[in-house]
Scaffold this motif. Structure first.
Motif, mmCIF file in Angstrom:
data_model
loop_
_atom_site.group_PDB
_atom_site.id
_atom_site.type_symbol
_atom_site.label_atom_id
_atom_site.label_comp_id
_atom_site.label_asym_id
_atom_site.label_seq_id
_atom_site.Cartn_x
_atom_site.Cartn_y
_atom_site.Cartn_z
ATOM 1 N N MET B 183 0.825 -1.216 0.000
ATOM 2 C CA MET B 183 0.000 0.000 0.000
ATOM 3 C C MET B 183 0.851 1.254 0.000
ATOM 4 O O MET B 183 0.783 2.072 0.918
ATOM 5 C CB MET B 183 -0.894 0.030 1.229
ATOM 6 C CG MET B 183 -1.986 -0.961 1.161
ATOM 7 S SD MET B 183 -3.190 -0.463 2.355
ATOM 8 C CE MET B 183 -3.809 -2.023 2.803
ATOM 9 N N ALA B 185 0.706 3.810 -1.845
ATOM 10 C CA ALA B 185 -0.050 5.047 -1.990
ATOM 11 C C ALA B 185 -0.521 5.554 -0.636
ATOM 12 O O ALA B 185 -0.448 6.743 -0.341
ATOM 13 C CB ALA B 185 -1.232 4.830 -2.926
ATOM 14 N N ALA B 186 -0.978 4.624 0.210
ATOM 15 C CA ALA B 186 -1.450 5.032 1.532
ATOM 16 C C ALA B 186 -0.292 5.537 2.389
ATOM 17 O O ALA B 186 -0.434 6.479 3.156
ATOM 18 C CB ALA B 186 -2.148 3.873 2.225
ATOM 19 N N ARG B 187 0.888 4.912 2.225
ATOM 20 C CA ARG B 187 2.090 5.390 2.927
ATOM 21 C C ARG B 187 2.368 6.832 2.537
ATOM 22 O O ARG B 187 2.615 7.688 3.378
ATOM 23 C CB ARG B 187 3.315 4.566 2.529
ATOM 24 C CG ARG B 187 3.389 3.223 3.132
ATOM 25 C CD ARG B 187 4.036 3.222 4.499
ATOM 26 N NE ARG B 187 3.685 1.974 5.142
ATOM 27 C CZ ARG B 187 3.148 1.857 6.335
ATOM 28 N NH1 ARG B 187 2.963 2.919 7.081
ATOM 29 N NH2 ARG B 187 2.810 0.683 6.814
ATOM 30 N N PHE B 189 0.353 8.906 1.235
ATOM 31 C CA PHE B 189 -0.741 9.749 1.689
ATOM 32 C C PHE B 189 -0.547 10.162 3.141
ATOM 33 O O PHE B 189 -0.815 11.296 3.542
ATOM 34 C CB PHE B 189 -2.054 8.983 1.517
ATOM 35 C CG PHE B 189 -3.269 9.812 1.722
ATOM 36 C CD1 PHE B 189 -3.694 10.681 0.731
ATOM 37 C CD2 PHE B 189 -3.981 9.733 2.899
ATOM 38 C CE1 PHE B 189 -4.816 11.453 0.932
ATOM 39 C CE2 PHE B 189 -5.100 10.509 3.107
ATOM 40 C CZ PHE B 189 -5.525 11.377 2.113
ATOM 41 N N LEU B 190 -0.025 9.209 3.932
ATOM 42 C CA LEU B 190 0.212 9.466 5.352
ATOM 43 C C LEU B 190 1.237 10.594 5.523
ATOM 44 O O LEU B 190 1.024 11.529 6.295
ATOM 45 C CB LEU B 190 0.721 8.187 6.013
ATOM 46 C CG LEU B 190 0.933 8.180 7.514
ATOM 47 C CD1 LEU B 190 -0.382 8.387 8.226
ATOM 48 C CD2 LEU B 190 1.551 6.862 7.957
ATOM 49 N N LYS B 194 0.716 14.607 6.779
ATOM 50 C CA LYS B 194 1.488 15.226 7.861
ATOM 51 C C LYS B 194 2.140 16.525 7.392
ATOM 52 O O LYS B 194 2.218 17.496 8.141
ATOM 53 C CB LYS B 194 2.537 14.248 8.383
ATOM 54 C CG LYS B 194 1.901 13.200 9.268
ATOM 55 C CD LYS B 194 2.882 12.173 9.759
ATOM 56 C CE LYS B 194 2.137 11.121 10.580
ATOM 57 N NZ LYS B 194 2.950 9.962 10.879
ATOM 58 N N LEU B 211 -2.738 9.579 -6.400
ATOM 59 C CA LEU B 211 -2.430 8.878 -5.155
ATOM 60 C C LEU B 211 -3.657 8.174 -4.609
ATOM 61 O O LEU B 211 -3.596 7.030 -4.172
ATOM 62 C CB LEU B 211 -1.944 9.879 -4.106
ATOM 63 C CG LEU B 211 -0.454 10.066 -3.978
ATOM 64 C CD1 LEU B 211 -0.160 10.977 -2.824
ATOM 65 C CD2 LEU B 211 0.223 8.728 -3.792
ATOM 66 N N GLU B 212 -4.794 8.865 -4.656
ATOM 67 C CA GLU B 212 -6.009 8.269 -4.109
ATOM 68 C C GLU B 212 -6.410 7.033 -4.878
ATOM 69 O O GLU B 212 -7.036 6.125 -4.353
ATOM 70 C CB GLU B 212 -7.140 9.292 -4.098
ATOM 71 C CG GLU B 212 -6.891 10.326 -3.028
ATOM 72 C CD GLU B 212 -8.169 10.964 -2.527
ATOM 73 O OE1 GLU B 212 -9.236 10.354 -2.686
ATOM 74 O OE2 GLU B 212 -8.085 12.077 -1.990
ATOM 75 N N ASP B 238 9.295 11.917 9.901
ATOM 76 C CA ASP B 238 10.066 10.779 10.396
ATOM 77 C C ASP B 238 9.230 9.822 11.242
ATOM 78 O O ASP B 238 9.576 8.683 11.422
ATOM 79 C CB ASP B 238 11.259 11.290 11.203
ATOM 80 C CG ASP B 238 12.365 10.265 11.203
ATOM 81 O OD1 ASP B 238 12.551 9.629 10.154
ATOM 82 O OD2 ASP B 238 13.003 10.098 12.249
ATOM 83 N N GLY B 239 8.114 10.313 11.780
ATOM 84 C CA GLY B 239 7.285 9.466 12.631
ATOM 85 C C GLY B 239 6.566 8.346 11.890
ATOM 86 O O GLY B 239 5.907 7.515 12.488
ATOM 87 N N SER B 240 6.685 8.317 10.554
ATOM 88 C CA SER B 240 5.962 7.289 9.798
ATOM 89 C C SER B 240 6.888 6.124 9.504
ATOM 90 O O SER B 240 8.063 6.306 9.226
ATOM 91 C CB SER B 240 5.466 7.869 8.474
ATOM 92 O OG SER B 240 4.974 9.158 8.677
ATOM 93 N N SER B 241 6.333 4.942 9.548
ATOM 94 C CA SER B 241 7.156 3.769 9.282
ATOM 95 C C SER B 241 7.188 3.458 7.798
ATOM 96 O O SER B 241 6.415 3.995 7.014
ATOM 97 C CB SER B 241 6.604 2.578 10.060
ATOM 98 O OG SER B 241 5.276 2.325 9.676
ATOM 99 N N GLU B 242 8.101 2.565 7.443
ATOM 100 C CA GLU B 242 8.256 2.073 6.079
ATOM 101 C C GLU B 242 8.570 3.173 5.056
ATOM 102 O O GLU B 242 8.188 3.090 3.896
ATOM 103 C CB GLU B 242 7.037 1.244 5.648
ATOM 104 C CG GLU B 242 6.944 -0.025 6.467
ATOM 105 C CD GLU B 242 5.793 -0.927 6.074
ATOM 106 O OE1 GLU B 242 5.487 -0.976 4.884
ATOM 107 O OE2 GLU B 242 5.233 -1.578 6.958
ATOM 108 N N ILE B 243 9.219 4.207 5.536
ATOM 109 C CA ILE B 243 9.711 5.248 4.636
ATOM 110 C C ILE B 243 11.227 5.100 4.635
ATOM 111 O O ILE B 243 11.853 5.155 5.690
ATOM 112 C CB ILE B 243 9.322 6.653 5.152
ATOM 113 C CG1 ILE B 243 7.802 6.806 5.245
ATOM 114 C CG2 ILE B 243 9.940 7.746 4.293
ATOM 115 C CD1 ILE B 243 7.079 6.770 3.925
#
Lengths: 120, 670
Positions: B183, B185-187, B189-190, B194, B211-212, B238-243
């Motif tokens: 996912m 695109a959702a990453r 989007f997250l 932010k 993206l949607e 930076d608070g998001s994972s899998e980046i």
């Protein structure tokens, strides 16, 4: 002190699996809920540091529960748990203020990374 | 490890599945070494395997999959080219992985030796890593350019200028999502949602709409005007994972952006192309989504439906006999629903032929290399569906036949050239449905079965070939303990002969025959029943017995007068649509008296390409029947497929029409 987690998932199997992963990595699972309504109740009751929220659940889904929790506590840290192919739902959740999301099937490393980042 | 025991079943299911994918895709990769979709799929499967192995605590398996993953990471980044050597190494690794999985399955220790394999895989990775250090600075520079920044319009520059003049800074931000993240695109989007809280987007690529819809590669790029500092923005994201990377730079001169974004126009095209292939990839995997069902439950379901059908039939019978009119309507409903249920459960039991076929290309590749021959392996009709019992049993005989074809059938390239054939031999495996049977054929264009060799070999083994035609001699390969191979090679001729193949197929209610021409090639034709459980049938009487004839073989049913039987060469024939067809009196074959006074009927059946006329007494009705297998004690009784329970509780035997019609040939042979 270890972080306190509320696990929300309608499948007992997933709850056990997740609990196992979390407890092995220094998190404390303080409550579990199996639908959205229970999730909101339990959140108010135990005030956890972080919530793992399944999206598809009976009675009240994860996105709705997330909105209610956010309305109650705008600083709530909620991680969505999604299955593949629920991208739209995940985006809805992000709009509603989800901190991050993890995709099932759970990979221990990823789950812990996401949680560590979320609570830091 | 104990805590994981509940996941074991799931682990094995998914591991097997991923190993199949890997074998298949690596084979595909050999054909199309440049295909990004294939490389991605291999990488994903290897990664999944590693993850699962690590979760379960199987360290040997985890470290081996890790080594493979590393190699494919490099292939993915185009730092390592795909060649035959690499493919062979990967296949070797897959075999070892399969061994390890089997060890785990048997609960034995993971004692497979992998250190040499791992070090060879590492050597492959390191070799390119060495080159990498030399080019490192260059590579890094290229990294920054992989971001595909959006084009800025004139209006954007106006907006940027007015923003920067009132204390905002323009940032160029590139974000890379973990390549194996799901996912994406959702990453993205997250991260974007932010960033949105920190400033305003000028332009974004891919666009918010794209993206949607989930259209995104591994990275996205955007322009953001914000009052925050670079560090604050970094921290928020930076608070998001899998980046995997966030690249951010404050732009002081908006015009400089203009030039660089023009430069990247050519790269954009490539990206679009790779995106297209990625989309088809996901489309393909999505269509494969299935639910797993325990096979024993499926069998149970099948049995219950069979019982239901029997009792429905009995109910119909009772209602009919007692003339209970009110029951008619609900009974019709029950009939309709049970029919649908039956159909459904039959479909559930069916599996595509592909389930068996998918492991063959790999095997044929290895065989070809091992034998030093040039063989093209073709498959056809992989979608043809067969009962799962047949599917699970047919693999072994097919492997035997394919190995034989490769080993004994196809000649060495030079030999083929001398014989005026293309250097590359062809072996074709095909399957198709024919009536209620499925035909599986293996055709090779090799040297064929030479009757003289077979004859000689037969003599040595004390098998008499007196008075046999060449075709009959060729059939001798199915004779127990017969092998034509001059020398026993590692590939075929391990003592399991063609007789074992024949026996196996017979146990599935199937038959096998061969036609072969010396110098041109050999064909094996296997006929298998489509399903083994419920069939449409015609109930007939012979004397005082009721028999069922499978509807699928019936071509026509007529009244029959004794005058219509014509005697030719001491055999009775019947004139059917201008052709004479053999007449078979079922009463004679089964040794049961036929009633003298009743009218006779002829049932014309089609077996293979031949028509036969079966003479029976009376016709009762058409009926769906459930085949109950005859017990083992009755295995030696020929001519019956099984039995069925009738509505009145009586029993009817189901005629094996094929066996009845071809019975004479059998007696000649034996």
């Amino acid at each position: 002190m270890s972080k306190r987690v509320l696990i929300v998932d309608d499948a007992a199997f997933m709850r056990i699996k997740l609990k196992d992963i979390l407890e092995k990595n220094g998190y404390e699972v303080v409550a579990e809920a199996q639908n959205g309504n229970e999730a909101v109740e339990k959140y108010k009751e135990v005030n956890p540091d972080v919530v793992t929220m399944d999206i598809t659940m009976p009675e009240k889904d994860g996105v709705e529960a997330l909105k209610e929790i956010k309305a109650f506590d705008k600083d709530a840290i909620v991680l969505m748990c999604s299955a593949m192919g629920q991208q739209t739902m995940v985006m809805d959740a992000i709009r509603a203020g989800a901190m991050d999301f993890i995709v099932k099937p759970f990979d221990t490393e990823r789950v812990i990374k996401a949680l560590d980042k979320a609570v830091s | 490890m104990e805590d994981n025991s509940i996941y074991r079943d799931l682990f094995f299911e998914e591991t097997d599945e991923n190993l199949i994918i890997l074998n298949q895709e690596v084979l595909n990769l050999e054909q199309q070494p440049e295909d990004k979709g294939i490389i991605d799929s291999i990488f994903r499967a290897a990664h999944t395997l590693k993850g699962m192995a690590a979760t379960m605590g199987f360290t040997t398996m985890a470290s081996l999959t890790h080594a493979v993953e590393n190699v494919f990471e490099l292939v993915k980044q185009e730092k390592l080219g795909v060649d035959t050597h690499l493919i062979s190494l990967i296949f070797e690794t897959l075999d070892t992985l399969t061994d390890i999985v089997e060890h785990i399955r048997d609960d034995s220790e993971e004692d497979v030796e992998i250190s040499s394999l791992v070090s060879r895989l590492e050597a492959v990775s390191n070799q390119t890593e060495g080159e990498l250090t030399v080019n490192e600075s260059k590579a890094k520079k290229q990294d920054t350019f992989t971001y595909d920044f959006p084009h800025l319009e004139v209006s954007d520059y106006v907006a940027i200028e007015s923003a920067t003049s009132s204390g905002y800074t323009l940032f160029q931000i590139g974000v890379k999502v973990d390549e194996d993240s799901m996912m994406k695109a959702a990453r993205a989007f997250l991260v974007i949602s932010k960033l949105e809280q920190l400033g305003d987007f000028v332009q974004m690529k891919p666009s918010a709409e794209e993206l949607e819809q989930g259209n995104i590669d591994d990275s996205f790029a955007l322009y953001l005007v914000s009052k925050e500092s670079k560090e604050d923005i970094l921290e928020a994201v930076d608070g998001s994972s899998e980046i995997s990377e966030v690249w951010i730079e404050a732009v002081t001169d908006a015009q400089s952006v203009k030039q660089s974004s023009d430069l990247e126009a050519s790269e954009t095209i490539e990206k679009v192309e790779s995106k297209a292939s990625a989309t088809t990839q996901t489309g393909r995997s999505a269509s494969r989504q299935t639910i797993r069902v325990d096979l024993t439950r499926l069998d149970q379901f099948m049995n219950l439906v069979s019982e239901l059908v029997i009792h429905r039939t009995r109910l119909e019978d009772l209602s009919h006999k007692n003339n209970v009119v009110e029951l008619n309507e609900p009974l019709t409903q029950v009939e309709r629903i049970t029919s649908e249920l039956q159909e459904l459960v039959l479909q559930l039991r069916m599996q595509p032929f592909n389930v068996v076929v998918q492991r063959f290309p790999r095997m044929m590749r290895d065989l070809t290399n091992e034998l030093g021959k040039d063989i093209q392996f073709l498959t056809e009709g992989e979608d043809t569906e067969l009962d799962r019992t047949v599917i699970s049993e047919i693999g072994e005989p097919l492997i035997h036949l394919l190995r034989n074809a490769a080993d004994h059938g196809i000649e060495m390239p030079d030999e083929r050239e001398k014989a005026g054939k293309p250097r590359t031999g062809t072996i074709k495996l095909s399957a198709y449905a024919e009536g209620n049977r499925v035909i599986v054929s293996i055709v090779d264009d090799g040297k064929g079965l030479n009757p003289r060799f077979i004859e000689e070999s037969a003599k040595r083994k004390g098998i008499s070939t007196e008075g046999m035609t060449d075709e009959q001699i060729q059939q001798l390969i199915f004779h127990p303990g017969f092998s034509t191979a001059a020398s026993v090679t590692g590939i075929s001729g391990r003592g399991v002969g063609m007789d074992a193949v024949k026996e196996k197929i017979a146990s599935l209610n199937g038959t096998i025959e061969t036609t072969s021409e010396v110098g041109t090639g050999t064909t094996f034709r296997i006929t298998l029943p489509l399903t083994l459980s419920i069939i449409q049938s015609l109930l007939v009487t012979v004397g005082e017995h009721t028999f069922a004839i499978p509807q699928a073989v019936i071509d026509k049913v007529n009244r029959f007068e004794e005058t219509e039987a014509i005697s030719v060469h001491h055999k009775e024939v019947y004139l059917y649509e201008g052709k004479t067809i053999p007449l078979i009196r079922v009463a004679d074959v089964l040794n049961t008296p036929s009633s003298e006074d009743s009218l006779k009927h002829i049932i014309v059946v089609l077996i293979g390409d031949n028509y036969y006329g079966l003479i029976v007494d009376d016709l009762i009705q058409q009926k769906e029947i459930v085949i109950k297998k005859l017990g083992k004690e009755l295995n030696s009784v020929p001519h019956f497929l099984g039995s069925t329970i009738l509505g009145d509780g009586g029993i009817a035997l189901i005629l094996d029409v094929t066996s009845i019609c071809t019975r004479k040939k059998v007696t000649v042979h034996e």
